[in-house]
Motif scaffolding. Structure first.
Motif, mmCIF file in Angstrom:
data_model
loop_
_atom_site.group_PDB
_atom_site.id
_atom_site.type_symbol
_atom_site.label_atom_id
_atom_site.label_comp_id
_atom_site.label_asym_id
_atom_site.label_seq_id
_atom_site.Cartn_x
_atom_site.Cartn_y
_atom_site.Cartn_z
ATOM 1 N N GLN A 1 6.612 -16.625 -5.543
ATOM 2 C CA GLN A 1 6.407 -16.301 -6.943
ATOM 3 C C GLN A 1 7.212 -15.060 -7.303
ATOM 4 N N GLU A 2 7.911 -15.120 -8.443
ATOM 5 C CA GLU A 2 8.854 -14.065 -8.811
ATOM 6 C C GLU A 2 8.187 -12.698 -8.893
ATOM 7 N N HIS A 3 7.053 -12.612 -9.567
ATOM 8 C CA HIS A 3 6.427 -11.302 -9.760
ATOM 9 C C HIS A 3 5.806 -10.771 -8.470
ATOM 10 N N ILE A 4 5.369 -11.679 -7.569
ATOM 11 C CA ILE A 4 4.839 -11.227 -6.282
ATOM 12 C C ILE A 4 5.956 -10.609 -5.451
ATOM 13 N N VAL A 5 7.104 -11.272 -5.426
ATOM 14 C CA VAL A 5 8.259 -10.748 -4.685
ATOM 15 C C VAL A 5 8.704 -9.420 -5.277
ATOM 16 N N ALA A 6 8.766 -9.355 -6.619
ATOM 17 C CA ALA A 6 9.191 -8.123 -7.283
ATOM 18 C C ALA A 6 8.210 -6.982 -7.013
ATOM 19 N N LEU A 7 6.918 -7.302 -7.041
ATOM 20 C CA LEU A 7 5.901 -6.283 -6.791
ATOM 21 C C LEU A 7 5.996 -5.753 -5.367
ATOM 22 N N GLU A 8 6.126 -6.663 -4.408
ATOM 23 C CA GLU A 8 6.194 -6.245 -3.010
ATOM 24 C C GLU A 8 7.445 -5.416 -2.748
ATOM 25 N N ASN A 9 8.578 -5.834 -3.317
ATOM 26 C CA ASN A 9 9.823 -5.089 -3.120
ATOM 27 C C ASN A 9 9.736 -3.695 -3.731
ATOM 28 N N TRP A 10 9.123 -3.600 -4.921
ATOM 29 C CA TRP A 10 9.014 -2.278 -5.558
ATOM 30 C C TRP A 10 8.099 -1.366 -4.758
ATOM 31 N N VAL A 11 6.977 -1.875 -4.285
ATOM 32 C CA VAL A 11 6.062 -1.050 -3.493
ATOM 33 C C VAL A 11 6.766 -0.524 -2.248
ATOM 34 N N VAL A 12 7.548 -1.378 -1.592
ATOM 35 C CA VAL A 12 8.267 -0.949 -0.389
ATOM 36 C C VAL A 12 9.259 0.161 -0.732
ATOM 37 N N ARG A 13 10.028 -0.012 -1.827
ATOM 38 C CA ARG A 13 11.018 0.998 -2.212
ATOM 39 C C ARG A 13 10.339 2.311 -2.617
ATOM 40 N N ALA A 14 9.277 2.215 -3.398
ATOM 41 C CA ALA A 14 8.581 3.415 -3.855
ATOM 42 C C ALA A 14 7.928 4.147 -2.686
ATOM 43 N N ARG A 15 7.340 3.377 -1.769
ATOM 44 C CA ARG A 15 6.695 3.992 -0.608
ATOM 45 C C ARG A 15 7.721 4.712 0.269
ATOM 46 N N ARG A 16 8.867 4.101 0.486
ATOM 47 C CA ARG A 16 9.901 4.737 1.299
ATOM 48 C C ARG A 16 10.395 6.025 0.655
ATOM 49 N N ALA A 17 10.635 5.985 -0.659
ATOM 50 C CA ALA A 17 11.121 7.186 -1.343
ATOM 51 C C ALA A 17 10.081 8.295 -1.309
ATOM 52 N N ALA A 18 8.808 7.941 -1.542
ATOM 53 C CA ALA A 18 7.743 8.938 -1.515
ATOM 54 C C ALA A 18 7.524 9.492 -0.117
ATOM 55 N N THR A 19 7.645 8.633 0.882
ATOM 56 C CA THR A 19 7.469 9.082 2.269
ATOM 57 C C THR A 19 8.573 10.049 2.668
ATOM 58 N N ARG A 20 9.814 9.745 2.269
ATOM 59 C CA ARG A 20 10.929 10.654 2.563
ATOM 60 C C ARG A 20 10.699 12.014 1.919
ATOM 61 N N ALA A 21 10.285 12.006 0.650
ATOM 62 C CA ALA A 21 10.045 13.268 -0.051
ATOM 63 C C ALA A 21 8.887 14.030 0.581
ATOM 64 N N SER A 22 7.837 13.313 0.965
ATOM 65 C CA SER A 22 6.667 13.951 1.550
ATOM 66 C C SER A 22 6.979 14.526 2.930
ATOM 67 N N GLY B 1 0.839 -1.184 0.000
ATOM 68 C CA GLY B 1 0.000 0.000 0.000
ATOM 69 C C GLY B 1 0.876 1.236 0.000
ATOM 70 N N PHE B 2 0.269 2.382 -0.206
ATOM 71 C CA PHE B 2 1.028 3.626 -0.288
ATOM 72 C C PHE B 2 0.548 4.624 0.762
ATOM 73 N N ASP B 3 0.318 4.128 1.973
ATOM 74 C CA ASP B 3 -0.015 5.016 3.077
ATOM 75 C C ASP B 3 1.213 5.858 3.439
ATOM 76 N N ASP B 4 0.961 7.006 4.028
ATOM 77 C CA ASP B 4 2.032 7.901 4.495
ATOM 78 C C ASP B 4 2.868 8.467 3.355
ATOM 79 N N CYS B 5 2.330 8.484 2.141
ATOM 80 C CA CYS B 5 3.071 9.038 1.008
ATOM 81 C C CYS B 5 2.653 10.472 0.688
ATOM 82 N N GLY B 6 1.790 11.043 1.510
ATOM 83 C CA GLY B 6 1.366 12.421 1.272
ATOM 84 C C GLY B 6 0.703 12.584 -0.079
ATOM 85 N N ARG B 7 1.078 13.635 -0.798
ATOM 86 C CA ARG B 7 0.464 13.912 -2.102
ATOM 87 C C ARG B 7 1.055 13.075 -3.234
#
Length: 488
Positions: free
Chosen positions: A173-194, A80-86
């Motif tokens: 499953q490869e794509h499940i792992v890849a999806l979860e890892n990307w969401v975590v990385r994107a959420r962290r980067a967006a949260t830092r910026a926000s 999920g993308f909680d705490d990502c602000g705008r």
């Protein structure tokens, strides 16, 4: 039910990525109780994505005999993308009238919250298209309606329901792992910026959320999305790039000083734009504004627009017109509306007073000027008519009475922010006008939002501008020929 010595549940029964609706429904079916008693006993709302308190997590862990970590994972979604602000994608509307599911997952008696995410186009476990089960209308709550809709799907698809395939879903499953890892990385980067954000352009609530396309375009720019998961995402958002400019510690310290005084950056920017617009030596953003207006007028030429904006009372709407008759009607064409938006946004308060409640606007600027004067950002001209307590009197050209303190550490920052706001607005208006020329109705408009942002960066400040590639930020929409008013 609360008095029962035990419940029909066992350790390990909670499945990875399982939806709250599925969990509540299985509990209801396994214990042969009504939906209302089930929800009262569990004390949860299965269609609400808000976090559950630690006390409730511990209580459910004790009741169900499940490890605390498994219960926490049920109510704290990892994708999920909680705490990502705008930067966050728009949240699911509360009034959605269907449950999304995967046929293959349902055959195994499984339903995941991933199926309900608006930004996923396919089942992440199987890659097949998701289906929709419409909820029935009855007197029960929305939660009960969703549980009943999913129950009908499961009874139809899974012969062993409410029991299920113990080996599903597989965790590696490869794509499940890849999806979860990307969401975590994107959420962290967006949260830092926000978290570092001080201001963003046009933060007014009326603008609403950013589009799904803009959200994922910017999230992909913050954290590169693996190709393996792109087919599962409904809208990858195109390509966005970032223009960035750093400002020194002096500017950061000045903003901190103003914050102590209760003066926000948005108020300072508004005052700067209003006063600088009418100054004897206009700053670069005023030149950029005039260039933008001239470019619009040159592109427009002689009006051949097929749409006019009808304004009546509190309402306005677009109507279809014959191009040759546009000049005889008191309707604003799209190009005129675009020019009005530029003038209203950065053309100074003198432009905004036309056709508005002038006295209220003057009073608002008087208080704004007093706030800036007290903060030491402006000074009044010697011939300005000012009260003993520092307020400008009405009956004079208010903005011309004020002089911006050019030595302010914020001057260059304010001019750059104003210029980038104008550039972002011009880009959005250009795409809107292009869409209209391609047959899209003017009302079908979803401009990129909050594209200019100011944040803390080390010992200084960083001003960034998000720039979409042509067409990025919102999906292309086909023309909608229905419900068109024709002026004859």
């Amino acid at each position: 039910m609360a008095a029962y010595p035990s419940v029909n549940w066992w350790s390990g029964n909670i499945r990875r990525f399982e939806s709250r609706v599925s969990f509540a429904l299985r509990f209801r079916e396994l214990n042969c109780i009504s939906g209302r008693k089930c929800l009262d006993f569990l004390s949860i709302n299965p269609v609400d994505d808000t976090p559950v308190g630690s006390g409730d997590i511990k209580r459910l862990s004790a009741i169900l005999g499940e490890p605390l970590s498994d219960v926490e994972s049920l109510f704290a979604r990892s994708m999920g993308f909680d705490d990502c602000g705008r930067y966050a994608p728009p949240r699911r509307g509360r009034g959605r009238q269907f449950v999304r599911y995967c046929d293959v997952c349902a055959n195994c008696g499984y339903h995941s919250y991933l199926h309900e995410l608006e930004w996923l186009a396919k089942c992440p476990f199987h890659g097949c298209e998701l289906k929709e089960a419409w909820i029935g209308k009855h007197a029960g709550s929305i939660a009960l309606q969703h549980m009943d809709a999913l129950n009908a799907v499961m009874h139809n698809q899974c012969g062993s329901w409410p029991h299920y395939d113990n080996d599903f879903p597989a965790a590696n499953q490869e794509h499940i792992v890849a999806l979860e890892n990307w969401v975590v990385r994107a959420r962290r980067a967006a949260t830092r910026a926000s978290d570092a954000e001080i201001w963003c352009s046009a933060p007014h609530a009326i603008l609403g959320n950013i589009s799904l396309a803009q959200a994922f375009g910017q999230l992909r720019a913050l954290a590169c999305m693996p190709e393996v998961i792109e087919p599962f995402v409904i809208e990858t958002g195109g390509t966005w790039r970032v223009q960035r400019r750093q400002f020194p510690n002096e500017a950061k310290l000045e903003i901190e000083r103003l914050d102590i005084l209760g003066v926000s950056f948005s108020r300072v920017l508004e005052a700067y734009q209003s006063i600088a617009y009418v100054s004897a030596g206009p700053p670069p953003f005023v030149t950029r504004l005039e260039q933008a207006k001239n470019a619009l007028q040159e592109r427009h030429g002689r009006c051949h627009c097929e749409w006019g904006l009808f304004r009546g009372g509190w309402e306005s709407h677009w109507v279809k017109v014959y191009p040759d008759e546009q000049q005889y009607r008191s309707l604003s064409c799209p190009f005129e509306v675009a020019l009005e938006e530029l003038e209203r946004g950065w053309g100074g308060p003198g432009e905004a007073l036309i056709g508005r409640k002038a006295v209220q606007e003057q009073l608002r600027f008087i208080f704004l000027a007093h706030e800036m004067h007290t903060a030491g950002l402006i000074r009044y001209k010697s011939d300005a008519d000012v009260s003993s307590d520092g307020y400008l009197y009405v009956g004079q050209d208010l903005t011309s009475c004020c002089i911006w303190e050019e030595k302010s550490p914020l001057t260059k920052l304010l001019d750059t922010a104003s210029t980038w706001e104008i550039d972002s607005a011009c880009s959005a208006l250009s795409m809107w006008l292009d869409d209209i020329e391609e047959g899209v109705r003017p009302a079908q408009r979803d401009d990129p939002k909050y594209c200019v942002r100011l944040g803390k960066a080390g010992t200084g400040l960083s001003l960034i501008r998000w720039i979409p590639a042509f067409g990025a930020g919102r999906p292309r929409r086909p023309p909608d020929p229905s419900d068109v008013s024709q002026v004859q």
